[in-house]
Design a protein around this motif. Structure first.
Motif, PDB file in Angstrom:
ATOM      1  N   GLN A  91       2.985   5.470  -7.770  1.00  0.00           N
ATOM      2  CA  GLN A  91       2.719   5.813  -6.373  1.00  0.00           C
ATOM      3  C   GLN A  91       3.886   5.382  -5.487  1.00  0.00           C
ATOM      4  O   GLN A  91       4.338   6.139  -4.614  1.00  0.00           O
ATOM      5  N   GLU A  92       4.367   4.156  -5.703  1.00  0.00           N
ATOM      6  CA  GLU A  92       5.486   3.655  -4.903  1.00  0.00           C
ATOM      7  C   GLU A  92       6.739   4.485  -5.138  1.00  0.00           C
ATOM      8  O   GLU A  92       7.491   4.771  -4.195  1.00  0.00           O
ATOM      9  N   ILE A  95       6.248   7.772  -3.133  1.00  0.00           N
ATOM     10  CA  ILE A  95       6.258   7.606  -1.680  1.00  0.00           C
ATOM     11  C   ILE A  95       7.609   7.126  -1.169  1.00  0.00           C
ATOM     12  O   ILE A  95       8.081   7.547  -0.099  1.00  0.00           O
ATOM     13  N   GLU A  96       8.263   6.247  -1.923  1.00  0.00           N
ATOM     14  CA  GLU A  96       9.487   5.618  -1.435  1.00  0.00           C
ATOM     15  C   GLU A  96      10.763   6.313  -1.896  1.00  0.00           C
ATOM     16  O   GLU A  96      11.812   6.147  -1.269  1.00  0.00           O
ATOM     17  N   LEU A  99       9.560  11.840  -3.066  1.00  0.00           N
ATOM     18  CA  LEU A  99       9.183  12.736  -1.972  1.00  0.00           C
ATOM     19  C   LEU A  99      10.174  12.682  -0.810  1.00  0.00           C
ATOM     20  O   LEU A  99      10.557  13.741  -0.281  1.00  0.00           O
ATOM     21  N   PHE A 112       3.981  13.845   4.129  1.00  0.00           N
ATOM     22  CA  PHE A 112       3.273  13.251   3.000  1.00  0.00           C
ATOM     23  C   PHE A 112       2.709  11.895   3.403  1.00  0.00           C
ATOM     24  O   PHE A 112       3.193  11.240   4.332  1.00  0.00           O
ATOM     25  N   VAL A 113       1.664  11.486   2.694  1.00  0.00           N
ATOM     26  CA  VAL A 113       0.977  10.251   3.030  1.00  0.00           C
ATOM     27  C   VAL A 113       0.322   9.687   1.770  1.00  0.00           C
ATOM     28  O   VAL A 113      -0.015  10.438   0.842  1.00  0.00           O
ATOM     29  N   LEU A 114       0.154   8.365   1.736  1.00  0.00           N
ATOM     30  CA  LEU A 114      -0.565   7.697   0.655  1.00  0.00           C
ATOM     31  C   LEU A 114      -2.005   7.488   1.087  1.00  0.00           C
ATOM     32  O   LEU A 114      -2.266   6.899   2.136  1.00  0.00           O
ATOM     33  N   VAL A 217      -0.664  11.500  -1.761  1.00  0.00           N
ATOM     34  CA  VAL A 217      -0.548  10.724  -2.992  1.00  0.00           C
ATOM     35  C   VAL A 217      -1.759   9.797  -3.074  1.00  0.00           C
ATOM     36  O   VAL A 217      -2.116   9.135  -2.092  1.00  0.00           O
TER      37      VAL A 217
END
Length: 686
Positions: A91-92, A95-96, A99, A112-114, A217
């Protein structure tokens, strides 16, 4: 979007990424994966069922491949792209790194968003009341006081919320928040609602961001929890989504967890008794006839269910249960004693009545709150406990349904068992569906706009059949299957199978490991030794330390702490030896000089000791199958591939694997296990 437009956009984006990434090297397998995902999304194979299962070996670049293919299609099709993973690390990464990289260089633009579950966010109202010393969040007990440290932390949390320095989610606070304190401020399903004035609470603000985002995500547990409730509760409805399930080999196990239920009889009865007493105490001064009527209906329903729970506990206690060493008694073939079945049928009916009365009361409280006849400060304890009561009745309903479901010859019976806790004198009834494919079909496969599943380890014994059966797919349902080999230099590394004179199960195997391991660790700078059990790992570690070896052993420090110390030793040129069990066989990334010597002490055969594993093996046997060959060996194949995957993490990595379990060459299943491994150069001692 036309095929030509889509292919042109993918090619142009690929060129942009190639120019933006330093040292970019084209990967043929990655390009093929992008193309195959695109064909499935465009409906080339089956327009009415766009499902792809793609096994892509380590190093192919799966995440960037599915982002390239799925983002443009989802944007043009006006669908949400939901990327679900099994691990926080992935996930990290998404996101980091992945994407943001794609967004910077490739059209079309997207947000985008978690996504996180409701329980990861605080409720501003509850936090404010606790900070002001006015909180009473339960009808059951007086509000407990806070320690001085807790008072300081609550003040810091509230001030950070006021300043806008904290988004209100537990994970972003820099220090751990104790579970007990967090439960007093976390958002709850029925109490923290926009229509009750909570529209600015952190969960609802985050939920609004989900509505605005085109790419979400999430983790598998939250995704399946939402799908279990029909979808659209936290995440968008399946029909509006393209799902990419990364690390998807975990999906069946997580779906099984979501479909499971557990009912501790004594604990549940006591909670309902306290809830009943609280209702009576706090409604005595209310001048609200409709609300009082709803409370009376709840109490009437409780007066039926509480004795039933007590009777059920008593009858099970008096039946002289014969449990195993863990206090467990599994009901063979899912068959319940007649008396227990009848009691559960009755409990199911009573629980349905209680659920209905709780829903009416919750509606009444919300209406009184809107009308202003019930102040928010007085309503919130109601809503908090009603939320807890409804969660308990939902769990009871699931348990009763699984326990009383008719058994048929064509359907896999759920695993059913009870657990007895001698310390608390409680008995818990437990049930888990063994076959979850029909749930996944109902929740997702038949509803989603498209599903792309990727993993490095789908196949077992070189076949997708084991995974396909587990998740409810069929060979002829239109789903596509793809297998791409890793670009790593497997022949450049060795797989050694020595003869150490005994095999696992022999009395002298632990001592043989203590005697043999120093030889296989000597002159090696970075080693990882994988064990089948903590007991064996600790026994061998004690024996090797007595010989003067320095070891980093799982459980003696945090996982991250051990890995950090291992890297420091490797960077300093000192030999380092990590000892770990099954959890170190997956998700452990030690590239280059951080791992060059992998020792596997035992083939990863799972012993069916849990009620679920025993029930599955029993079902296979009852229908004339061989549990070992149909269940144990395929799962061992998948786990062995995962374990071997720890060695090579980049295209330049090399090293050796030492497998100290001779059964891989002496037993009839061994050839299939060897054939399923990547093409290491094999050195097998005669």
């Amino acid at each position: 979007m036309t095929d030509t437009h889509y292919r042109t956009l993918i090619r142009d984006n690929y060129r942009r990424l190639g120019a933006a990434i330093a040292g970019f090297k084209p990967r043929r397998a990655q390009n093929y994966l992008v193309a195959e995902i695109g064909r499935v999304l465009m409906g080339h194979y089956q327009p009415s069922r766009r499902i792809l299962v793609a096994e892509a070996g380590t190093g192919i670049g799966k995440s960037l491949a599915y982002i390239q293919a799925a983002v443009p299609w989802a944007r043009q099709a006006h669908k949400k792209l939901v990327i679900s993973t099994a691990t926080l690390a992935l996930q990290e990464q998404l996101i980091e790194k992945d994407l943001p990289l794609f967004l910077r260089h490739c059209p079309p633009a997207f947000r985008f968003v978690l996504a996180k579950g409701r329980g990861r966010y605080c409720c501003d109202h509850r936090l404010a009341q606790l900070a002001e010393g006015e909180a009473q969040f339960s009808l059951l007990e007086p509000a407990a006081g806070l320690s001085s440290d807790e008072q300081t932390l609550v003040a810091d949390l509230w001030q950070a919320r006021q300043r806008g320095d904290w988004a209100g989610d537990r994970d972003s606070w820099p220090t751990p928040i104790d579970d007990g304190l967090w439960q007093r401020i976390q958002a709850q399903r029925h109490g923290c609602q926009p229509q009750l004035g909570h529209q600015h609470c952190p969960f609802h603000l985050a939920r609004n961001e989900l509505d605005k985002a085109e790419v979400i995500v999430v983790n598998h547990a939250l995704l399946l929890a939402d799908l279990k409730m029909g979808g659209g509760i936290i995440l968008p409805e399946p029909e509006a989504c393209v799902y990419v399930l990364d690390e998807a080999h975990h999906i069946a196990d997580i779906a099984r967890d979501q479909g499971s239920a557990r009912l501790p009889l004594r604990t549940t009865r006591r909670w309902l008794e306290q809830f009943n007493q609280g209702l009576g105490k706090h409604t005595s001064g209310l001048n609200a006839p409709e609300l009082q009527k709803s409370v009376t209906q709840v109490q009437d329903a409780l007066q039926q269910q509480i004795p039933s729970l007590n009777s059920l506990q008593q009858s099970l206690t008096e039946s002289a249960l014969t449990t195993d060493e863990q206090g467990c008694l599994r009901f063979a073939a899912g068959e319940l004693p007649d008396a227990l079945h009848l009691q559960l049928v009755q409990l199911k009916e009573e629980n349905t009545g209680l659920q209905r009365s709780l829903e009416r009361l919750q509606t009444q409280v919300a209406e009184q709150l809107k009308l202003g006849t019930l102040p928010l400060k007085q309503a919130e304890p109601w809503l908090s406990d009603l939320s807890q009561a409804q969660l308990r009745t939902e769990q009871t309903a699931t348990l009763c349904e699984l326990m009383t479901r008719p058994l048929g010859s064509k359907h896999v019976p759920p695993a059913r068992w009870l657990e007895q806790d001698d310390k608390s004198r409680d008995i818990s009834l437990c049930a888990t569906p063994l076959a979850v494919g029909y749930l996944l079909e109902q929740w997702c496969w038949s509803r989603a706009a498209a599903v792309i599943m990727v993993s490095a380890t789908f196949t077992a014994l070189n076949d997708f059949g084991y995974f396909r059966r587990a998740v409810g797919l069929k060979s002829d349902d239109g789903s596509r299957y793809l297998r791409l080999n890793s670009p790593f230099d497997y022949p450049g590394s060795r797989l050694i199978v020595p003869d150490i004179g005994c095999v696992p199960g022999d009395d002298g195997f632990d001592q043989a490991l203590i005697e043999q391991l120093p030889h296989w660790l000597a002159q090696q700078q970075a080693s990882l030794v994988l064990f089948s059990s903590y007991r064996q790992m600790q026994t061998v570690a004690e024996g090797l330390r007595a010989k003067g070896l320095s070891l980093l052993v799982q459980g003696e420090a945090s996982r991250q702490g051990l890995l950090q110390l291992h890297r420091v030793r490797c960077d300093g040129g000192s030999p380092s030896v990590l000892f770990g069990t099954g959890s170190f066989s997956e998700g452990l990334d030690l590239p280059g000089h951080y791992l060059t010597n992998l020792v596997i002490t035992k083939l990863p055969f799972a012993v069916p000791t849990s009620p679920v594993e025993e029930a599955m093996a029993e079902w296979i046997s009852l229908r004339g199958g061989n549990p070992f060959m149909e269940l144990t060996v395929p799962e061992a194949s998948r786990k062995l591939i995962q374990a071997c995957g720890r060695l090579l993490r980049s295209e330049t990595d090399q090293g050796r694997i030492v497998l100290l379990d001779r059964r891989i060459v002496t037993r009839r299943y061994g050839a299939a296990l060897l054939a399923a491994l990547p093409p290491f150069t094999q050195e097998i001692t005669d």
